[in-house]
Write a protein that holds these residues in place. Structure first.
Motif, PDB file in Angstrom:
ATOM      1  N   GLU A 110       0.793  -1.144  -0.090  1.00 35.87           N
ATOM      2  CA  GLU A 110      -0.102  -0.158   0.035  1.00 35.87           C
ATOM      3  C   GLU A 110       0.950   1.301   0.031  1.00 35.87           C
ATOM      4  O   GLU A 110       0.311   2.272   0.568  1.00 35.87           O
ATOM      5  CB  GLU A 110      -1.147   0.018   1.188  1.00 35.87           C
ATOM      6  N   GLY A 111       2.242   1.320  -0.465  1.00 36.29           N
ATOM      7  CA  GLY A 111       2.949   2.262  -0.632  1.00 36.29           C
ATOM      8  C   GLY A 111       4.339   2.119   0.116  1.00 36.29           C
ATOM      9  O   GLY A 111       4.291   1.568   1.193  1.00 36.29           O
ATOM     10  N   THR A 112       5.164   3.005  -0.606  1.00 37.98           N
ATOM     11  CA  THR A 112       6.462   3.198  -0.083  1.00 37.98           C
ATOM     12  C   THR A 112       7.105   4.369   0.175  1.00 37.98           C
ATOM     13  O   THR A 112       6.199   5.317  -0.239  1.00 37.98           O
ATOM     14  CB  THR A 112       7.639   2.173  -0.704  1.00 37.98           C
ATOM     15  N   ARG A 113       7.988   4.845   0.674  1.00 40.75           N
ATOM     16  CA  ARG A 113       8.766   6.202   0.739  1.00 40.75           C
ATOM     17  C   ARG A 113       8.696   6.737  -0.607  1.00 40.75           C
ATOM     18  O   ARG A 113       8.874   7.832  -0.911  1.00 40.75           O
ATOM     19  CB  ARG A 113       9.738   6.285   1.504  1.00 40.75           C
ATOM     20  N   HIS A 115       6.857   5.472  -3.594  1.00 39.98           N
ATOM     21  CA  HIS A 115       5.815   5.140  -4.552  1.00 39.98           C
ATOM     22  C   HIS A 115       4.647   4.952  -3.687  1.00 39.98           C
ATOM     23  O   HIS A 115       4.499   4.320  -2.801  1.00 39.98           O
ATOM     24  CB  HIS A 115       6.020   3.997  -5.479  1.00 39.98           C
ATOM     25  N   THR A 116       3.511   5.563  -4.269  1.00 36.29           N
ATOM     26  CA  THR A 116       2.150   5.330  -3.778  1.00 36.29           C
ATOM     27  C   THR A 116       1.660   3.721  -4.068  1.00 36.29           C
ATOM     28  O   THR A 116       2.353   3.148  -4.932  1.00 36.29           O
ATOM     29  CB  THR A 116       1.171   6.114  -4.144  1.00 36.29           C
ATOM     30  N   SER A 117       0.576   3.487  -3.365  1.00 31.23           N
ATOM     31  CA  SER A 117       0.256   2.222  -3.852  1.00 31.23           C
ATOM     32  C   SER A 117      -0.487   2.065  -5.350  1.00 31.23           C
ATOM     33  O   SER A 117      -0.047   1.208  -5.764  1.00 31.23           O
ATOM     34  CB  SER A 117      -1.099   1.674  -2.756  1.00 31.23           C
ATOM     35  N   GLU A 119       0.978   3.722  -7.572  1.00 32.89           N
ATOM     36  CA  GLU A 119       2.082   3.687  -8.549  1.00 32.89           C
ATOM     37  C   GLU A 119       2.623   2.419  -8.463  1.00 32.89           C
ATOM     38  O   GLU A 119       3.318   1.848  -9.584  1.00 32.89           O
ATOM     39  CB  GLU A 119       3.108   4.962  -8.164  1.00 32.89           C
ATOM     40  N   ALA A 166       5.731   2.980   3.713  1.00 33.14           N
ATOM     41  CA  ALA A 166       5.496   3.946   4.117  1.00 33.14           C
ATOM     42  C   ALA A 166       4.768   3.684   5.420  1.00 33.14           C
ATOM     43  O   ALA A 166       4.448   4.656   6.279  1.00 33.14           O
ATOM     44  CB  ALA A 166       4.790   4.788   3.165  1.00 33.14           C
ATOM     45  N   ARG A 168       1.459   4.380   5.479  1.00 32.19           N
ATOM     46  CA  ARG A 168       0.604   5.807   5.525  1.00 32.19           C
ATOM     47  C   ARG A 168      -0.815   5.379   6.295  1.00 32.19           C
ATOM     48  O   ARG A 168      -1.256   4.625   6.394  1.00 32.19           O
ATOM     49  CB  ARG A 168       0.365   6.205   4.255  1.00 32.19           C
ATOM     50  N   GLU A 171      -4.000   4.887   4.552  1.00 34.17           N
ATOM     51  CA  GLU A 171      -4.144   3.658   3.837  1.00 34.17           C
ATOM     52  C   GLU A 171      -4.501   2.452   4.904  1.00 34.17           C
ATOM     53  O   GLU A 171      -5.216   1.801   4.915  1.00 34.17           O
ATOM     54  CB  GLU A 171      -2.770   3.209   3.228  1.00 34.17           C
TER      55      GLU A 171
END
Length: 526
Positions: A110-113, A115-117, A119, A166, A168, A171
C-alpha cells in the motif's frame, strides 16, 4: 362400400395420372425390432509401475546480509515464480493486537517512501506481472510472478516493498475498515465460528495458535507505530528466505538478489519459543449456539503432530484411509451409506509447532447425534485395528501418484521449497517422499494413528441450534453451550450409561412408531 381413390400425380409436368384404390395399396411389412448385440466391455489396461519423479535440484546460498536464496531452474516457459518468506507470523502478534502481522503484510503493497500504492500497482501491471501478500500463523509471504527477463525489475519491487514501507495512516485506516467488514461477514459463517472456538480451546488463551483472526477491539488499538515496530523487529534479511523457480539460472538470481537487497541490513531477531500445550484427559463438547441454523457444523480434534515429525508420513496414510478424500471411510459411510451429509473428511495440520488432527462434517440438525456417532465409530476403529492391505494400497497409490501434480508448475515447486525451509526439512525430503509413502505398511499406519489420534480426549466443537442438539450430544461427553462470541451460556454433565441406554430405547420406539404410522398413510394413498 364406397372406395376412396388416391390420386398420385406423376413427377413429370403434365404426366399421366394414375388412380390407385386402397385395395391395391401394398401391404406394409411389419417392422421387426432388432435385438441389440451385446458387446462385452473392454477392461481398462492395468496400471504400470509408478514412475520415479525427481524433484528439481535446489541451489541454496546465503547472502552476506543473511538472506537465504533458493533457486530452482525449471520449465520451458520464459517465466519465473518468486516467493519471499519472512519467518514471523501471527505467533508474534503482541497481546491485545491480534492480526498485527497480517496488517503489516497487507500494508507492504500500500505504498513505500518512493511510490504510492497506485504507482506500485501500475509498475506491476506494466510488467504484466502480479503480486500477492499474506500472513499465516508462522510466516509472511510475498509472491511475485513475472517473465524471466524481468527478474531485476521484479526483485527491485520486492526489495522496495520490504525495506521502505510507508505505512501511511490513510491507507491503514482504509485497511482496518475493510478488515472490520470482513470480520462482520466471517462471524456469520459456521466454519469460521467453529475454527475460532476450536483453536481457542484446543491451544488455550496463552498460546499464539489459539487465536485464528483479529477482532474489532484489536483493530481499534493498532496504530501506525505498532506496524513500524513489528516491521523493524521481524522483517530483516536474516529472518527471511527467497525462492525463485522458473527459466532462470542460479548465478543470475544470486547476482540480482545481491544487488536488489544490498541496503537490507541484518539485525538481531528475538528467538521465539512456543509455550507449553494444554493437556486434555477427557472428551469435551462445545456447542456454539447459532440460533436458527438448519445444519450443524462438527469438528472433532486433538493436538497431534509437528510437520517435521517422522510419523507424519504414516499418519498421512492413516488419515487418507480414514477421511482424506471422497473414497475414504468417513465419506463412503456417512454420505454414501447413511446419507447423513454431503461430505465427511479428516485432516492432519501442518505447522512448525504441534498441529491438530481434525475430523469434520456438516449435517442436518435432526441427525447431528447420528453423525457424531458415526464419526466416533470410525475414529475408534482407526486406532483399534490396522487398515486392510487393500485400503493402504489405495491410500498410498493416491498419495504417491498425485504427487507429480504437485510439481507441475513453478508456483507449486516454489511452495514446496518454501515448506522445506519453513518446516526445517532436508533438501532430499521431496525426492524420497513417494517411496516413503509407498513403503508405509498397515502396521505403521496403525501405530501412527494410535500415537496421534485420541478420540477419547477429543475436543468437539459443534456450531448449530443448541436447543435442538444439546441434550442428545450429552451422550458423548459434558456439554458447554457458548454464544457466537464465545461466552458461556449453559453447561450440562455427560449422560450416564443408564440414561444413554434409555435415550436409545426411546429413540428406537419413536422410530418404530413413526414407521408404523406411515404404513396406513401409504396404503390410503395407493
Amino acid at each position: 362400400m364406397k372406395k376412396l381413390a388416391l390420386i398420385l400425380l406423376s413427377l413429370g409436368c403434365g404426366g399421366a395420372q394414375t388412380v390407385v384404390t386402397p385395395d391395391e395399396l401394398p401391404t406394409p411389412t411389419p417392422e421387426v425390432a432388432e435385438t441389440p448385440t451385446e458387446v462385452a466391455p473392454i477392461p481398462a489396461p492395468p496400471s504400470g509401475p509408478a514412475r520415479d519423479i525427481s524433484f528439481p535440484a535446489i541451489t541454496r546460498v546465503v547472502l552476506d546480509n543473511g538472506l537465504e536464496v533458493n533457486t530452482v531452474t525449471s520449465g520451458n516457459l520464459p517465466a519465473i515464480h518468486m516467493r519471499l518468506v519472512i519467518r514471523s507470523g501471527a505467533e508474534t502478534d503482541p497481546a491485545g493486537r491480534a492480526g498485527l502481522s497480517n496488517l503489516v503484510a497487507e500494508m507492504l503493497r500500500e505504498g513505500t517512501r518512493q511510490h504510492t500504492s497506485a504507482e506500485i500497482a501500475e509498475r506491476i501491471e506494466f510488467l504484466g506481472a502480479d503480486l500477492s501478500v499474506g500472513a499465516d500463523e508462522e510466516n509472511v509471504h510475498l509472491v511475485f510472478r513475472a517473465l524471466s527477463d524481468q527478474l531485476d525489475e521484479a526483485l527491485d519491487i520486492l526489495a522496495e516493498l520490504v525495506t521502505e514501507p510507508a505505512f501511511r495512516n490513510d491507507e491503514l485506516e482504509k485497511l482496518k475498515r475493510r478488515e472490520n467488514d470482513r470480520l462482520a461477514l466471517s462471524s456469520r459463517q459456521p466454519r469460521w465460528l467453529a475454527r475460532r472456538e476450536l483453536n481457542r480451546r484446543l491451544y488455550g488463551a496463552n498460546h499464539p495458535y489459539g487465536t485464528v483472526d483479529t477482532n474489532e477491539a484489536a483493530l481499534r488499538r493498532i496504530r501506525r507505530g505498532d506496524l513500524v515496530r513489528w516491521h523493524r523487529s521481524n522483517i530483516v534479511p536474516n529472518n527471511a528466505f527467497l525462492v525463485v523457480v522458473g527459466a532462470v539460472q542460479a548465478d543470475a538470481v544470486q547476482a540480482s538478489a545481491t544487488r536488489a537487497f544490498t541496503g537490507w541490513s541484518r539485525r538481531a531477531v528475538r528467538a521465539r519459543a512456543l509455550p507449553d500445550l494444554p493437556t486434555r484427559s477427557e472428551r469435551e463438547i462445545i456447542i456454539v449456539d447459532r440460533v436458527g441454523s438448519a445444519q450443524s457444523t462438527i469438528l472433532i480434534a486433538n493436538l497431534a503432530i509437528t510437520r517435521s515429525d517422522e510419523d507424519f508420513v504414516p499418519l498421512d496414510v492413516a488419515n487418507q484411509v480414514l477421511g482424506g478424500s471422497a473414497a475414504s471411510r468417513l465419506f463412503m459411510d456417512l454420505r454414501e451409506q447413511r446419507s447423513l451429509t454431503y461430505g465427511a473428511y479428516s485432516d492432519v495440520g501442518e505447522r512448525v509447532g504441534v498441529a491438530p488432527f481434525v475430523a469434520m462434517a456438516s449435517v442436518r440438525t435432526p441427525v447431528t447425534d447420528q453423525a457424531m456417532s458415526g464419526l466416533f465409530e470410525h475414529l475408534d476403529r482407526i486406532i483399534a485395528e490396522p487398515p486392510t492391505s487393500e485400503e493402504v494400497g489405495h491410500a498410498t497409490t493416491y498419495l504417491s501418484d498425485s504427487f507429480p501434480l504437485q510439481i507441475a508448475t513453478p508456483a507449486r515447486i516454489a511452495w514446496m521449497v518454501a515448506n522445506l525451509r519453513v518446516f526445517n526439512l532436508p533438501d532430499s525430503y521431496w525426492e524420497t517422499y513417494r517411496s516413503a509413502i509407498r513403503g508405509t505398511t498397515p502396521a505403521q499406519a496403525l501405530a501412527a494413528a494410535q500415537e496421534h489420534i485420541r478420540p477419547s480426549e477429543a475436543l468437539v466443537v459443534v456450531v448449530g441450534t443448541a436447543a435442538e442438539i444439546s441434550e442428545s450430544l450429552r451422550a458423548f461427553g459434558p456439554v458447554t453451550v457458548v454464544d457466537t462470541d464465545g461466552s458461556v451460556k449453559q453447561q450440562f454433565t455427560m449422560l450416564s450409561a443408564e440414561e444413554i441406554a434409555a435415550a436409545a430405547q426411546q429413540t428406537a420406539e419413536e422410530a418404530a412408531a413413526a414407521a408404523a404410522a406411515a404404513v396406513p398413510e401409504a396404503s390410503a394413498q395407493e
